[in-house]
Design an enzyme around this catalytic site. Structure first.
Site: not given
Ligand code: PLP
Length: 373
Positions: A324, A210, A353, A246
């Site tokens: 469309c 995130g 993404y 992560e």
């Molecule tokens: C999508 C996700 C991430 C990565 O999120 P980003 O916004 O791309 O950094 C990490 N952990 C979990 C559980 C996720 O669902």
């Protein structure tokens, strides 16, 4: 920066050298003890995974498909398996993972059965939904759909303690998407403080991803240095913990571009539109997030039609695609110096993404080309 001929467009171009330099920079800004994992769902392309493999501590996958794909692409890399609504087959495959992120008591019991069937110990992180305030996030994840309510934790602990095949390694959180460094540090501190109050020793805390990507400022980057300094403080106060992050988007967003040629330029109801040979079926990011995808214009001077070349100059233009649907807009009312039929438009921040979240088969247009530099 590169030359592509019109026949090869639309195309995705990825700069793997820049990606490697970016992730090495992230790694250097973080405390050495912090584990850096990559969330594969942001961009699971094999060359991207291979470019990251040496620098990350592992890869987080969110489905059986991603698990099979990532283990084939990176056979020696550690994998964590998470994701909602796992099937029995996925839980069985997940028993091979380094960690499994569990989302409910029912899922935990089913994972125990899968582990017993395989006669293998499975290390579990409980994905929890702690009652923590999240800063002004673009996309909050703590609404309740994901993770385990804290009220269910005693039941989870009970299940793990009775199951000889399950090992509780710690907790996992992923509470928001799109946070700046200051808010990420504050959230990490609250998460760690909360995890340390749990009635069982928690050895590991996965803080999720995130880290924000600002699509309105394509050259800005998440404050990894500030984030690393904050996590150094948090680790100093909680030396018994193994901390892990992560991120996905903030790792790969910057290494990808989507290039398309201008098919038509017209004025309609007082507004200028450029229609592209391409669209959100290949780059869904702006439609999914509701932003204008940043872009550059690459002028192409050749024009061999016997009529005047359609163009807009010095005014806002809306870039739309070949679908469309009025949702097929990549950027809305963005001022351009000049844009003509036959010019090319190169969209940046298209490395995460982007292609893989797009509804590629809608209208059955041909696939774009892919170039990994
Ligand atoms: C999508 C996700 C991430 C990565 O999120 P980003 O916004 O791309 O950094 C990490 N952990 C979990 C559980 C996720 O669902």
């Amino acid at each position: 920066m590169w030359t592509v001929c019109r026949a090869e467009l639309p195309a995705y171009v990825y700069d793997l050298t820049a990606l490697r330099a970016h992730v090495v920079g992230i790694r250097a800004a973080l405390p050495a003890e912090l584990e850096l994992w990559y969330a594969a769902k942001a961009n699971p392309a094999t060359p991207v995974l291979q470019a990251l493999a040496d620098t990350v501590d592992g890869v987080e996958v969110a489905s059986g498909g991603e698990l099979a794909h990532v283990s084939a692409a990176l056979p020696t890399t550690r994998i964590a398996f998470g994701g909602p609504a796992k099937t029995d087959a996925e839980l069985d495959a997940a028993t091979r993972a380094h960690r499994v992120h569990v989302e409910s008591t029912h899922e935990l019991r089913r994972l125990g059965l899968a582990a017993a069937g395989r006669r293998t110990l499975v290390h579990v992180l409980l994905r929890v939904n702690p009652p923590l305030r999240v800063g002004p996030a673009a996309l909050g994840m703590g609404g309740g759909q994901f993770g385990i309510d804290p009220a269910d934790l005693p039941a989870c602990l009970d299940i793990v303690h009775r199951d000889p095949w399950l090992v509780l390694s710690g907790v996992h959180t992923h509470l928001a998407s799109g946070l700046a460094a200051t808010e990420q540090v504050a959230l990490a501190r609250r998460t760690v403080d909360w995890a340390r109050t749990l009635p069982v020793p928690v050895a590991e805390v996965n803080l999720g991803g995130g880290m924000g990507v600002d699509y309105t400022a394509p050259t800005d980057r998440f404050g990894w240095t500030e984030f690393g300094a904050g996590l150094r403080d948090i680790l100093a106060a909680a030396p018994e913990l193994r901390l892990r992050i992560e991120p996905g988007r903030s790792v790969t967003a910057y290494c990808g571009w989507y290039a398309a040629a201008v098919a038509d330029v017209k004025r309609s109801r007082g507004k200028a539109f450029a229609l592209l040979y391409g669209g959100t079926h290949q780059l869904r990011t702006p439609a999914a997030k509701g932003h204008d995808q940043p872009f550059d214009v690459l002028p192409v001077d050749r024009w061999d039609r016997p009529w005047r070349r359609p163009e807009v100059a010095g005014e806002p233009v809306t870039l739309a695609g070949q679908l469309c649907t009025p949702k097929d807009v990549l950027a809305r009312d963005v001022p351009v110096a000049r844009l003509r039929v036959g010019d090319r438009v190169v969209f940046g921040l298209a490395g995460a993404y982007a292609w893989n979240i797009s509804h590629q088969d809608f209208l059955m247009h041909p696939r774009p080309a892919f170039h990994y530099l």
